[in-house]
Motif scaffolding. Structure first.
Motif, mmCIF file in Angstrom:
data_model
loop_
_atom_site.group_PDB
_atom_site.id
_atom_site.type_symbol
_atom_site.label_atom_id
_atom_site.label_comp_id
_atom_site.label_asym_id
_atom_site.label_seq_id
_atom_site.Cartn_x
_atom_site.Cartn_y
_atom_site.Cartn_z
ATOM 1 N N VAL A 56 0.824 -1.210 0.000
ATOM 2 C CA VAL A 56 0.000 0.000 0.000
ATOM 3 C C VAL A 56 0.856 1.257 0.000
ATOM 4 N N LEU A 57 2.176 1.115 0.256
ATOM 5 C CA LEU A 57 3.099 2.235 0.229
ATOM 6 C C LEU A 57 4.064 2.079 -0.941
ATOM 7 N N THR A 58 4.602 3.178 -1.423
ATOM 8 C CA THR A 58 5.554 3.144 -2.531
ATOM 9 C C THR A 58 6.831 2.418 -2.104
ATOM 10 N N GLN A 59 7.322 1.531 -2.952
ATOM 11 C CA GLN A 59 8.518 0.757 -2.633
ATOM 12 C C GLN A 59 9.230 0.351 -3.923
ATOM 13 N N MET A 60 10.460 -0.108 -3.756
ATOM 14 C CA MET A 60 11.243 -0.572 -4.908
ATOM 15 C C MET A 60 10.957 -2.053 -5.160
ATOM 16 N N VAL A 61 10.573 -2.385 -6.381
ATOM 17 C CA VAL A 61 10.310 -3.773 -6.778
ATOM 18 C C VAL A 61 11.123 -4.076 -8.035
ATOM 19 N N ASN A 62 12.054 -5.020 -7.913
ATOM 20 C CA ASN A 62 12.913 -5.418 -9.046
ATOM 21 C C ASN A 62 13.630 -4.217 -9.666
ATOM 22 N N GLY A 63 14.105 -3.333 -8.791
ATOM 23 C CA GLY A 63 14.889 -2.198 -9.263
ATOM 24 C C GLY A 63 14.088 -1.016 -9.752
ATOM 25 N N SER A 64 12.774 -1.119 -9.783
ATOM 26 C CA SER A 64 11.934 0.000 -10.218
ATOM 27 C C SER A 64 10.952 0.369 -9.112
ATOM 28 N N GLU A 65 10.526 1.628 -9.111
ATOM 29 C CA GLU A 65 9.640 2.122 -8.062
ATOM 30 C C GLU A 65 8.192 1.763 -8.359
ATOM 31 N N SER A 66 7.557 1.134 -7.381
ATOM 32 C CA SER A 66 6.144 0.770 -7.512
ATOM 33 C C SER A 66 5.324 1.646 -6.575
ATOM 34 N N GLU A 67 4.434 2.458 -7.149
ATOM 35 C CA GLU A 67 3.649 3.402 -6.339
ATOM 36 C C GLU A 67 2.597 2.664 -5.509
ATOM 37 N N GLY A 68 2.523 3.016 -4.232
ATOM 38 C CA GLY A 68 1.509 2.452 -3.363
ATOM 39 C C GLY A 68 0.235 3.279 -3.400
ATOM 40 N N VAL A 69 -0.903 2.614 -3.302
ATOM 41 C CA VAL A 69 -2.179 3.313 -3.449
ATOM 42 C C VAL A 69 -2.378 4.383 -2.373
ATOM 43 N N LEU A 70 -1.921 4.107 -1.138
ATOM 44 C CA LEU A 70 -2.120 5.104 -0.086
ATOM 45 C C LEU A 70 -1.223 6.322 -0.287
ATOM 46 N N ASP A 71 -0.025 6.126 -0.826
ATOM 47 C CA ASP A 71 0.841 7.260 -1.143
ATOM 48 C C ASP A 71 0.222 8.120 -2.242
ATOM 49 N N VAL A 72 -0.386 7.458 -3.228
ATOM 50 C CA VAL A 72 -1.051 8.195 -4.312
ATOM 51 C C VAL A 72 -2.206 9.033 -3.758
ATOM 52 N N LEU A 73 -3.024 8.396 -2.912
ATOM 53 C CA LEU A 73 -4.150 9.118 -2.303
ATOM 54 C C LEU A 73 -3.662 10.254 -1.398
ATOM 55 N N PHE A 74 -2.565 10.014 -0.680
ATOM 56 C CA PHE A 74 -2.037 11.041 0.214
ATOM 57 C C PHE A 74 -1.594 12.265 -0.577
ATOM 58 N N GLU A 75 -0.866 12.032 -1.652
ATOM 59 C CA GLU A 75 -0.398 13.152 -2.467
ATOM 60 C C GLU A 75 -1.562 13.898 -3.112
ATOM 61 N N ALA A 76 -2.601 13.154 -3.501
ATOM 62 C CA ALA A 76 -3.732 13.775 -4.196
ATOM 63 C C ALA A 76 -4.702 14.466 -3.243
ATOM 64 N N GLY A 77 -4.872 13.905 -2.032
ATOM 65 C CA GLY A 77 -5.929 14.418 -1.160
ATOM 66 C C GLY A 77 -5.490 15.109 0.100
ATOM 67 N N ILE A 78 -4.334 14.721 0.655
ATOM 68 C CA ILE A 78 -3.867 15.330 1.901
ATOM 69 C C ILE A 78 -2.834 16.409 1.627
ATOM 70 N N SER A 79 -1.833 16.100 0.827
ATOM 71 C CA SER A 79 -0.800 17.092 0.524
ATOM 72 C C SER A 79 -1.386 18.325 -0.142
ATOM 73 N N THR A 80 -2.435 18.139 -0.920
ATOM 74 C CA THR A 80 -3.091 19.277 -1.583
ATOM 75 C C THR A 80 -4.177 19.915 -0.727
ATOM 76 N N GLU A 81 -4.439 19.350 0.464
ATOM 77 C CA GLU A 81 -5.511 19.776 1.384
ATOM 78 C C GLU A 81 -6.912 19.582 0.794
ATOM 79 N N LEU A 82 -7.025 18.783 -0.269
ATOM 80 C CA LEU A 82 -8.321 18.607 -0.929
ATOM 81 C C LEU A 82 -9.336 17.921 -0.029
ATOM 82 N N PHE A 83 -8.957 16.802 0.611
ATOM 83 C CA PHE A 83 -9.914 16.051 1.424
ATOM 84 C C PHE A 83 -10.466 16.881 2.595
ATOM 85 N N PRO A 84 -9.623 17.556 3.399
ATOM 86 C CA PRO A 84 -10.185 18.362 4.500
ATOM 87 C C PRO A 84 -11.128 19.452 4.003
#
Length: 373
Positions: A56-84
């Motif tokens: 659910v969190l972004t991590q390295m898989v086989n040398g490439s970065e795999s985005e986690g769904v909660l990190d995506v939601l955090f950047e879209a909704g919390i970091s932008t203050e959209l959800f509050p």
């Protein structure tokens, strides 16, 4: 089987502690019904983010970065203050400002009950917190989760996890904390004061103009608060204008429900063991309690001060309802009044004070942000 054993052995003691904390949050939400819409998803999210290598969190898989769904939601909704901010539209649509408009002087109690915010900022600075971190901690006293998230995300994003947990926990514990704080600074005789309520109609035009006027005033006083105040008042305008009932109902129900789910589970990104388990977190939770108690006491003492100059006395418990936890705080005040005198009905005054606290907490958050802008 070996893979299961390896997975179990890879969990750190800190991660196990956070899983227990997540379970406790879910228990409080389900069994005790303390803010279940936030604590249940937050509790499960806390468990999800504390597994080693969790997907659910972004991590390295086989040398490439795999985005986690909660990190995506955090950047879209919390970091932008959209959800509050979207939550504020729903809250505004739920609030009836009628009791406040019938007794406008209740606005004073909403302002007085923000005392704990600024008191705690000073205390936190004294104990070594950076001024921006101290300001974020002080906002916990408003008993307003979305405002606490909005302010801390801008001023101290590293403290977002413990501040959010503290804010929503103390909101849920209003029926336990407020009676203790109020009884500590009032006498039985003061709690028995009766207030005659005169029901006066509020015109539809007044209810429509109120959110617009509050937005304009906030824009001139603290323009940086407009995302908070503007979205709150927009939701209320949907409710009161009379031609957008469908949108008002959507804001009160579907919008709030969806955003509450996303907000609760997304905020758990900051509940990872390495971010949460430290002395600083315990201090934040302790100072948040101080802020909440001092907010309540500040409103009560202000009411007692006004009584020195009034012939018709105010029940000082009304001042304690000036926090943002609506409508829970006003119900607590009425219950306390009934316990002291079964014929004492102060609910409408308490609701007016409670509603004013919703406005005042948002403006207080804006003023704090304005100081650092």
């Amino acid at each position: 089987m070996e893979q299961i054993v390896a997975g179990i052995l890879s969990v750190t003691p800190g991660q196990l502690i956070m899983m227990v904390i997540g379970s406790v949050l879910m228990y409080l939400g389900i069994k005790k019904e303390y803010e279940p819409t936030l604590l249940v998803p937050m509790g499960l999210g806390t468990i999800l983010v504390n597994f080693p290598g969790t997907g659910v969190l972004t991590q390295m898989v086989n040398g490439s970065e795999s985005e986690g769904v909660l990190d995506v939601l955090f950047e879209a909704g919390i970091s932008t203050e959209l959800f509050p901010l979207l939550i504020f539209i729903g809250i505004g649509a739920m609030i009836d400002f009628g009791p406040l408009l019938q007794n406008p002087f209740m606005l004073l109690f909403g302002a007085a009950a923000q005392f704990g915010i600024f008191f705690t900022i000073a205390v936190a600075v004294f104990f070594g917190f950076d001024i921006r971190e101290a300001a974020s901690i002080g906002i916990i006293g408003a008993a307003d989760g979305p405002t606490a998230i909005f302010v801390s995300n801008q001023l101290a994003p590293n403290l977002l996890g413990p501040i959010t947990v503290a804010a929503y926990s103390y909101m849920a514990l209003v029926p336990i904390i407020q009676p203790i704080a109020i009884k500590a600074v009032t006498t039985k005789k003061e709690r028995q004061i009766r207030m005659t309520y005169k029901a006066e109609g509020v015109s539809k035009m007044t209810k429509i103009l109120f959110p617009i006027i509050i937005t304009l005033i906030s824009g001139f006083i603290a323009p940086i608060s407009l995302p908070l105040v503007g979205f709150l008042m927009f939701g209320n305008l949907l409710r009161e204008c009379g031609v957008l009932d469908r949108l008002s109902q959507t804001a009160q129900n579907e919008l709030v429900n969806i955003i509450s789910i996303l907000l609760g589970i997304t905020i758990s990104v900051k509940m990872q063991a390495e971010l949460f388990l430290n002395l600083q977190t315990l201090m934040i939770i302790a100072f948040g309690l101080v802020a909440f108690i001092m907010d309540t006491i500040g409103g009560v003492l202000f009411a007692k001060f006004l009584n020195l100059f009034r012939t018709q006395k105010i029940n000082p418990m009304i001042g304690g309802a000036g926090i943002s936890a609506f409508p829970m705080s006003s119900r607590v005040i009425q219950k306390m009044a009934t316990e002291e005198d079964p014929q004492n009905f102060v609910l409408m005054y308490a609701v007016g004070s409670n509603v004013s606290g919703q406005i005042a907490s948002v403006i207080a958050g804006g003023l704090v942000l304005g100081f650092f802008s």
